[in-house]
Design a protein around this motif. Sequence first.
Motif, PDB file in Angstrom:
ATOM      1  N   SER A  50      40.494   6.021   5.591  1.00  0.00           N
ATOM      2  CA  SER A  50      40.063   4.958   4.664  1.00  0.00           C
ATOM      3  C   SER A  50      40.595   5.167   3.252  1.00  0.00           C
ATOM      4  O   SER A  50      40.907   4.193   2.558  1.00  0.00           O
ATOM      5  CB  SER A  50      38.543   4.787   4.648  1.00  0.00           C
ATOM      6  OG  SER A  50      37.878   5.988   4.733  1.00  0.00           O
ATOM      7  N   GLU A  51      40.748   6.402   2.820  1.00  0.00           N
ATOM      8  CA  GLU A  51      41.319   6.647   1.487  1.00  0.00           C
ATOM      9  C   GLU A  51      42.783   6.207   1.448  1.00  0.00           C
ATOM     10  O   GLU A  51      43.239   5.576   0.490  1.00  0.00           O
ATOM     11  CB  GLU A  51      41.199   8.127   1.119  1.00  0.00           C
ATOM     12  CG  GLU A  51      41.715   8.439  -0.270  1.00  0.00           C
ATOM     13  CD  GLU A  51      41.627   9.917  -0.610  1.00  0.00           C
ATOM     14  OE1 GLU A  51      42.264  10.318  -1.604  1.00  0.00           O
ATOM     15  OE2 GLU A  51      40.942  10.677   0.100  1.00  0.00           O
ATOM     16  N   ALA A  52      43.522   6.515   2.514  1.00  0.00           N
ATOM     17  CA  ALA A  52      44.923   6.086   2.592  1.00  0.00           C
ATOM     18  C   ALA A  52      45.011   4.565   2.630  1.00  0.00           C
ATOM     19  O   ALA A  52      45.894   3.977   1.997  1.00  0.00           O
ATOM     20  CB  ALA A  52      45.587   6.682   3.831  1.00  0.00           C
ATOM     21  N   TRP A  53      44.081   3.917   3.342  1.00  0.00           N
ATOM     22  CA  TRP A  53      44.070   2.458   3.425  1.00  0.00           C
ATOM     23  C   TRP A  53      43.920   1.840   2.033  1.00  0.00           C
ATOM     24  O   TRP A  53      44.609   0.887   1.683  1.00  0.00           O
ATOM     25  CB  TRP A  53      42.940   2.020   4.348  1.00  0.00           C
ATOM     26  CG  TRP A  53      42.925   0.568   4.668  1.00  0.00           C
ATOM     27  CD1 TRP A  53      42.019  -0.346   4.227  1.00  0.00           C
ATOM     28  CD2 TRP A  53      43.834  -0.152   5.492  1.00  0.00           C
ATOM     29  NE1 TRP A  53      42.311  -1.584   4.734  1.00  0.00           N
ATOM     30  CE2 TRP A  53      43.431  -1.496   5.518  1.00  0.00           C
ATOM     31  CE3 TRP A  53      44.967   0.202   6.213  1.00  0.00           C
ATOM     32  CZ2 TRP A  53      44.106  -2.478   6.223  1.00  0.00           C
ATOM     33  CZ3 TRP A  53      45.630  -0.780   6.923  1.00  0.00           C
ATOM     34  CH2 TRP A  53      45.208  -2.092   6.922  1.00  0.00           C
ATOM     35  N   GLU A  54      43.043   2.395   1.238  1.00  0.00           N
ATOM     36  CA  GLU A  54      42.829   1.877  -0.121  1.00  0.00           C
ATOM     37  C   GLU A  54      44.017   2.174  -1.036  1.00  0.00           C
ATOM     38  O   GLU A  54      44.376   1.365  -1.884  1.00  0.00           O
ATOM     39  CB  GLU A  54      41.531   2.438  -0.716  1.00  0.00           C
ATOM     40  CG  GLU A  54      40.285   1.847  -0.094  1.00  0.00           C
ATOM     41  CD  GLU A  54      40.252   0.324  -0.146  1.00  0.00           C
ATOM     42  OE1 GLU A  54      40.519  -0.264  -1.215  1.00  0.00           O
ATOM     43  OE2 GLU A  54      39.979  -0.291   0.902  1.00  0.00           O
TER      44      GLU A  54
END
Length: 143
Positions: A109-113
Amino acid sequence: MEVSFNELDARLKKAARGAGLSWGLAEEFAKALLYLAQSNIALDCRVVEFLEDPSSVELLSDWCYQLDLGLPLEASGRLSQAQQQVLEGFVRRANRPAASFSQRASVDSEAWEQLRSLEFKTYAPESEISRLKGAGAGVSDND
């Protein structure tokens, strides 16, 4: 988090373009990482790290060239973990191994953001001038 392959493809292309890659390289980058995701390999922040590394653009160009010519993919010099991950996507894509593809992509999720913030660099700024030039709904939004 789980996302569809279409969502991932669109976000990867736009993020790569937002990071300064040409549309062609952005598309090749997205294809390689989609192949990893379809092979059940979760994508993490190394994806963004690759895009933010200026030396990665030259590597990406070389790998695309080698792939187009049907040459074995090689990397000269020492690669970072992020570069190794992207190279693995290119190698898998070139060799097209028989893999059991998953239905959805697994992305940190951090990479997605972080990809989302790079993607936003491709959007036209919201202003009266940009609306007059055709961005958005224009001057009157009468839907």
